[in-house]
Design a protein around this motif. Sequence first.
Motif, PDB file in Angstrom:
ATOM      1  N   ASP A   1       0.856  -1.182   0.000  1.00  0.00           N
ATOM      2  CA  ASP A   1       0.000   0.000   0.000  1.00  0.00           C
ATOM      3  C   ASP A   1       0.898   1.239   0.000  1.00  0.00           C
ATOM      4  N   GLY A   2       0.569   2.186  -0.846  1.00  0.00           N
ATOM      5  CA  GLY A   2       1.319   3.428  -0.879  1.00  0.00           C
ATOM      6  C   GLY A   2       2.694   3.319  -1.493  1.00  0.00           C
ATOM      7  N   VAL A   3       2.902   2.338  -2.381  1.00  0.00           N
ATOM      8  CA  VAL A   3       4.201   2.177  -3.034  1.00  0.00           C
ATOM      9  C   VAL A   3       4.005   2.012  -4.533  1.00  0.00           C
ATOM     10  N   THR A   4       5.064   2.248  -5.271  1.00  0.00           N
ATOM     11  CA  THR A   4       5.097   1.972  -6.698  1.00  0.00           C
ATOM     12  C   THR A   4       6.301   1.096  -6.991  1.00  0.00           C
ATOM     13  N   VAL A   5       6.215   0.319  -8.066  1.00  0.00           N
ATOM     14  CA  VAL A   5       7.325  -0.537  -8.488  1.00  0.00           C
ATOM     15  C   VAL A   5       7.875   0.014  -9.790  1.00  0.00           C
ATOM     16  N   ARG A   6       9.174   0.221  -9.823  1.00  0.00           N
ATOM     17  CA  ARG A   6       9.807   0.691 -11.049  1.00  0.00           C
ATOM     18  C   ARG A   6      11.198   0.084 -11.161  1.00  0.00           C
ATOM     19  N   GLU A   7      11.815   0.268 -12.324  1.00  0.00           N
ATOM     20  CA  GLU A   7      13.149  -0.284 -12.561  1.00  0.00           C
ATOM     21  C   GLU A   7      14.189   0.804 -12.391  1.00  0.00           C
ATOM     22  N   ARG A   8      15.286   0.447 -11.710  1.00  0.00           N
ATOM     23  CA  ARG A   8      16.373   1.394 -11.464  1.00  0.00           C
ATOM     24  C   ARG A   8      17.697   0.653 -11.594  1.00  0.00           C
ATOM     25  N   ASP A   9      18.492   1.054 -12.565  1.00  0.00           N
ATOM     26  CA  ASP A   9      19.784   0.413 -12.836  1.00  0.00           C
ATOM     27  C   ASP A   9      19.636  -1.094 -13.036  1.00  0.00           C
ATOM     28  N   GLY A  10      18.593  -1.480 -13.746  1.00  0.00           N
ATOM     29  CA  GLY A  10      18.362  -2.892 -14.047  1.00  0.00           C
ATOM     30  C   GLY A  10      17.749  -3.698 -12.924  1.00  0.00           C
ATOM     31  N   VAL A  11      17.386  -3.045 -11.802  1.00  0.00           N
ATOM     32  CA  VAL A  11      16.787  -3.729 -10.654  1.00  0.00           C
ATOM     33  C   VAL A  11      15.396  -3.159 -10.412  1.00  0.00           C
ATOM     34  N   ARG A  12      14.434  -4.044 -10.203  1.00  0.00           N
ATOM     35  CA  ARG A  12      13.078  -3.588  -9.882  1.00  0.00           C
ATOM     36  C   ARG A  12      13.031  -3.209  -8.403  1.00  0.00           C
ATOM     37  N   VAL A  13      12.652  -1.987  -8.135  1.00  0.00           N
ATOM     38  CA  VAL A  13      12.649  -1.477  -6.771  1.00  0.00           C
ATOM     39  C   VAL A  13      11.240  -1.060  -6.380  1.00  0.00           C
ATOM     40  N   VAL A  14      11.014  -1.054  -5.063  1.00  0.00           N
ATOM     41  CA  VAL A  14       9.754  -0.579  -4.496  1.00  0.00           C
ATOM     42  C   VAL A  14      10.021   0.794  -3.893  1.00  0.00           C
ATOM     43  N   ALA A  15       9.242   1.787  -4.309  1.00  0.00           N
ATOM     44  CA  ALA A  15       9.426   3.155  -3.836  1.00  0.00           C
ATOM     45  C   ALA A  15       8.196   3.608  -3.075  1.00  0.00           C
ATOM     46  N   ALA A  16       8.427   4.257  -1.939  1.00  0.00           N
ATOM     47  CA  ALA A  16       7.327   4.850  -1.184  1.00  0.00           C
ATOM     48  C   ALA A  16       6.883   6.099  -1.939  1.00  0.00           C
ATOM     49  N   SER A  17       5.684   6.045  -2.523  1.00  0.00           N
ATOM     50  CA  SER A  17       5.260   7.095  -3.438  1.00  0.00           C
ATOM     51  C   SER A  17       4.660   8.301  -2.745  1.00  0.00           C
ATOM     52  N   ASP A  18       3.862   8.081  -1.706  1.00  0.00           N
ATOM     53  CA  ASP A  18       3.160   9.193  -1.072  1.00  0.00           C
ATOM     54  C   ASP A  18       2.990   8.883   0.414  1.00  0.00           C
ATOM     55  N   GLY A  19       3.718   9.596   1.254  1.00  0.00           N
ATOM     56  CA  GLY A  19       3.658   9.289   2.673  1.00  0.00           C
ATOM     57  C   GLY A  19       4.434   8.018   2.965  1.00  0.00           C
ATOM     58  N   THR A  20       4.018   7.289   3.976  1.00  0.00           N
ATOM     59  CA  THR A  20       4.688   6.045   4.362  1.00  0.00           C
ATOM     60  C   THR A  20       4.130   4.879   3.562  1.00  0.00           C
ATOM     61  N   GLY A  21       5.014   4.177   2.843  1.00  0.00           N
ATOM     62  CA  GLY A  21       4.598   2.998   2.096  1.00  0.00           C
ATOM     63  C   GLY A  21       4.665   1.745   2.959  1.00  0.00           C
TER      64      GLY A  21
ATOM     65  N   LEU B   1       7.694  -0.716   6.756  1.00  0.00           N
ATOM     66  CA  LEU B   1       7.141   0.628   6.637  1.00  0.00           C
ATOM     67  C   LEU B   1       8.239   1.526   6.075  1.00  0.00           C
ATOM     68  N   LEU B   2       8.028   2.010   4.854  1.00  0.00           N
ATOM     69  CA  LEU B   2       9.040   2.770   4.133  1.00  0.00           C
ATOM     70  C   LEU B   2       8.693   4.254   4.148  1.00  0.00           C
ATOM     71  N   PRO B   3       9.599   5.110   4.628  1.00  0.00           N
ATOM     72  CA  PRO B   3       9.328   6.544   4.591  1.00  0.00           C
ATOM     73  C   PRO B   3       9.329   7.065   3.156  1.00  0.00           C
ATOM     74  N   GLN B   4       8.640   8.161   2.941  1.00  0.00           N
ATOM     75  CA  GLN B   4       8.543   8.746   1.604  1.00  0.00           C
ATOM     76  C   GLN B   4       9.934   9.021   1.045  1.00  0.00           C
ATOM     77  N   GLY B   5      10.114   8.655  -0.229  1.00  0.00           N
ATOM     78  CA  GLY B   5      11.379   8.889  -0.901  1.00  0.00           C
ATOM     79  C   GLY B   5      12.362   7.741  -0.804  1.00  0.00           C
ATOM     80  N   SER B   6      12.087   6.731   0.003  1.00  0.00           N
ATOM     81  CA  SER B   6      13.011   5.595   0.127  1.00  0.00           C
ATOM     82  C   SER B   6      12.774   4.590  -0.985  1.00  0.00           C
ATOM     83  N   LEU B   7      13.830   3.852  -1.333  1.00  0.00           N
ATOM     84  CA  LEU B   7      13.789   2.836  -2.382  1.00  0.00           C
ATOM     85  C   LEU B   7      14.268   1.516  -1.800  1.00  0.00           C
ATOM     86  N   LEU B   8      13.467   0.472  -1.961  1.00  0.00           N
ATOM     87  CA  LEU B   8      13.784  -0.853  -1.429  1.00  0.00           C
ATOM     88  C   LEU B   8      14.093  -1.800  -2.577  1.00  0.00           C
ATOM     89  N   GLU B   9      15.247  -2.489  -2.511  1.00  0.00           N
ATOM     90  CA  GLU B   9      15.641  -3.426  -3.566  1.00  0.00           C
ATOM     91  C   GLU B   9      15.435  -4.885  -3.160  1.00  0.00           C
TER      92      GLU B   9
END
Length: 454
Positions: free
Chosen positions: A80-100, A172-180
Amino acid sequence: MVSRLKSVALAFIVAATALVPLFGDPRRTPVTHPIWARMLLRALDMNESVRASTEASQVFSALSWRDSLTFPADHYVRADGVTVRERDGVRVVAASDGTGQVVYPLAVVRPGDYQMRVRLAGAPDRRATAEIVRVGEAAAPKTLTFVPSATAEWVGGGPAHLDPGAYTATLLLPQGSLLEYVEVAPPCLDPIEPVGGWKPTAATTVEDVGVTVLKAMDLESELPPADVPLERTGSDFQIEAPGPAVAPRRSFEALTLKADRSGLRAVLIVDVPQAGLYTLSVYGASGTGQRWLADACRKAIVCPFEGVGWHVVMSQSFGAGRHTLTVALADGAVVERLRLERKKDRAADYLATLRRLGFDPGPEGPVSWENAEAALRFIRDRKHGRLTAACGDVVLPEPGARLLADAAPPVAPPAAAGGAAPPPPSIGSVLLPPLPPASPVQPISAAEGAGPSP
């Protein structure tokens, strides 16, 4: 209209007939290792983990824990509250709005201190947390904290003591963090697996059932002895505490370790003459609990029980040589004697022991579906003993410990060259045998997923 319905019915029958050669009759399909491993997890009430694991290697890892369990960040079960995108060939989970929030499944079949770490990037002043909760329970979560760095790096969150069961780890991921990645590292355990390990395409034999059922039920202590056991007494321990008090006791208590409200910590150095599977047992009283650690790695908890007697602490593969056993005794706990007994551990020994305990998985060869399901019922019927004896960790109050024993000081461990006592082995030299590579990552086919749910 009737003719059209007949045509549709005929087409359905033809299609169903075509599927039989592809997937097979579930009752004619062999009980493969992936099927049996999933059935074992169900018998241990870990249905959540079974549903979440779509690959054979994940199911094998939940039982053997030979390697760390690693999740790519986007392999979550809920978010909830995250997006998945690719970064440097790795799919990462990003906290998009508030705490993901991202949730990962975790199956624990043996108790211990499980280490968790994440590969994370973000602002160091915005910490991520993980809440580990047992499925179906309302107890307070075990919370771990991760401090990210500006670039993606592995960050440890510390250990968490987990009893057997199915858990969820909610990050629980703070806004702006990227999880690999998310990784859970196991404690030192003897794996639950057949002799030779889990194999993605192998058929499950009755010997495989004998080995894995006994291991899953933590009943290797029932295996026949291979040697005369090694025995030690309370006076063989070295007390670990600043200035431990020694109080005189009556002669029949001279060899006894006994903790008061301050608790007690003690260490025993033992020389194991031959490598093999050993069962560690202690004679005494549990008091409010005992915590044992083998070579600073394998952990076992003795839960409170009534009376005085022998109690199994753990069964573990020990290498030949010198090893360290550390005990923490809570209030009222007593250790009078310790026994380390090598066991016969061939597959035939496991099978004979299982039959002696009341279950026969059938004649030699591949196990039948009927007997595999009967084995799961046997586990479920028996698990309300040792499998449910989980009482959490043993935490001692500070300061330190007391020894209530004879006035004679405990025997110190033999000194190493130069007069210094040998240090306990590091985690890198634990008692586990060499570990083979992990099982190949292979999705479980429709045939393997077929068959009735036990």
